[in-house]
Design a protein around this motif. Structure first.
Motif, PDB file in Angstrom:
ATOM      1  N   VAL A  87      47.335  39.373  31.471  1.00 14.57           N
ATOM      2  CA  VAL A  87      48.000  39.314  32.771  1.00 14.57           C
ATOM      3  C   VAL A  87      47.331  38.178  33.534  1.00 14.57           C
ATOM      4  N   GLY A  88      48.129  37.271  34.075  1.00 10.86           N
ATOM      5  CA  GLY A  88      47.582  36.133  34.803  1.00 10.86           C
ATOM      6  C   GLY A  88      46.753  36.557  36.018  1.00 10.86           C
ATOM      7  N   ALA A  89      45.789  35.731  36.378  1.00 15.43           N
ATOM      8  CA  ALA A  89      44.889  35.996  37.503  1.00 15.43           C
ATOM      9  C   ALA A  89      45.612  35.949  38.849  1.00 15.43           C
ATOM     10  N   PHE A  90      46.797  35.402  38.866  1.00 13.92           N
ATOM     11  CA  PHE A  90      47.574  35.264  40.096  1.00 13.92           C
ATOM     12  C   PHE A  90      47.741  36.605  40.817  1.00 13.92           C
ATOM     13  N   ALA A  91      47.956  37.666  40.063  1.00 10.96           N
ATOM     14  CA  ALA A  91      48.196  38.978  40.678  1.00 10.96           C
ATOM     15  C   ALA A  91      47.050  39.386  41.581  1.00 10.96           C
ATOM     16  N   ASP A  92      45.834  39.271  41.090  1.00  8.45           N
ATOM     17  CA  ASP A  92      44.677  39.687  41.882  1.00  8.45           C
ATOM     18  C   ASP A  92      44.489  38.804  43.107  1.00  8.45           C
ATOM     19  N   LYS A  93      44.862  37.537  42.993  1.00 12.59           N
ATOM     20  CA  LYS A  93      44.769  36.631  44.152  1.00 12.59           C
ATOM     21  C   LYS A  93      45.727  37.066  45.255  1.00 12.59           C
ATOM     22  N   VAL A  94      46.940  37.440  44.867  1.00  9.09           N
ATOM     23  CA  VAL A  94      47.928  37.887  45.852  1.00  9.09           C
ATOM     24  C   VAL A  94      47.499  39.207  46.474  1.00  9.09           C
ATOM     25  N   ILE A  95      47.113  40.145  45.635  1.00 11.64           N
ATOM     26  CA  ILE A  95      46.739  41.477  46.110  1.00 11.64           C
ATOM     27  C   ILE A  95      45.539  41.412  47.060  1.00 11.64           C
ATOM     28  N   ALA A  96      44.638  40.473  46.830  1.00 10.32           N
ATOM     29  CA  ALA A  96      43.428  40.362  47.645  1.00 10.32           C
ATOM     30  C   ALA A  96      43.694  39.859  49.061  1.00 10.32           C
ATOM     31  N   LEU A  97      44.835  39.243  49.280  1.00 11.15           N
ATOM     32  CA  LEU A  97      45.128  38.709  50.614  1.00 11.15           C
ATOM     33  C   LEU A  97      45.345  39.854  51.604  1.00 11.15           C
ATOM     34  N   PRO A  98      44.849  39.703  52.837  1.00 10.82           N
ATOM     35  CA  PRO A  98      44.870  40.814  53.785  1.00 10.82           C
ATOM     36  C   PRO A  98      46.216  41.133  54.433  1.00 10.82           C
ATOM     37  N   THR A  99      47.135  40.178  54.485  1.00 11.63           N
ATOM     38  CA  THR A  99      48.404  40.461  55.158  1.00 11.63           C
ATOM     39  C   THR A  99      49.586  40.212  54.226  1.00 11.63           C
ATOM     40  N   GLU A 100      50.665  40.906  54.523  1.00  6.48           N
ATOM     41  CA  GLU A 100      51.887  40.727  53.750  1.00  6.48           C
ATOM     42  C   GLU A 100      52.392  39.290  53.866  1.00  6.48           C
ATOM     43  N   ALA A 101      52.284  38.708  55.052  1.00  2.41           N
ATOM     44  CA  ALA A 101      52.744  37.331  55.255  1.00  2.41           C
ATOM     45  C   ALA A 101      51.986  36.371  54.347  1.00  2.41           C
ATOM     46  N   GLU A 102      50.681  36.559  54.215  1.00  2.00           N
ATOM     47  CA  GLU A 102      49.883  35.700  53.326  1.00  2.00           C
ATOM     48  C   GLU A 102      50.265  35.939  51.863  1.00  2.00           C
TER      49      GLU A 102
END
Length: 132
Positions: free
Chosen positions: A66-81
């Motif tokens: 699974v690409g690392a992209f998922a964890d980068k997105v999930i780690a962001l604090p806001t839905e907008a980010e």
């Protein structure tokens, strides 16, 4: 880069999309966003299955990564980010598809990648319409 390597890379990216969109749907600010993120997740899942099948048809063993992209997105604090990074990820997939030389693809693969590209372009536009 060989077509099989490109397909493996896209498979890992689509799996990452499924993972982060599943989390985004669970934490969506409202029902409309939940449904939209679920729709995107289902698209990603459909393309995972298609890439898996295409890799097998070429005699390759599909990666389980699974690409690392998922964890980068999930780690962001806001839905907008998260949505902003999701747009970048969707655009990355479009670019990667555009980089595949047409002569390397058979007719089935061309049709699959055209569908995958179009779905990502449409999903980018839907994301851009989400108000922060």
């Amino acid at each position: 880069m060989a077509l099989i390597d490109r397909m493996q890379e896209l498979l890992e990216a689509e799996r990452a999309g499924v993972k982060c969109l599943d989390v985004m749907a669970d934490h969506a600010a409202d029902m409309g966003r939940k449904e939209l993120f679920s729709l995107f997740r289902n698209d990603e899942g459909k393309f995972c299955a298609g890439l898996y099948r295409l890799l097998q048809a070429r005699g390759a063993a599909p990666t389980k990564n699974v690409g690392a992209f998922a964890d980068k997105v999930i780690a962001l604090p806001t839905e907008a980010e998260q949505v902003a990074l999701l747009i970048k990820g969707q655009a990355w997939v479009v670019r990667k598809i555009d980089e595949i030389p047409p002569p390397e693809q058979n007719a089935e693969e061309k049709a699959f990648f055209a569908d995958m590209r179009e779905a990502h372009v449409v999903n980018i536009e839907k994301c851009k319409k989400l108000s922060p």
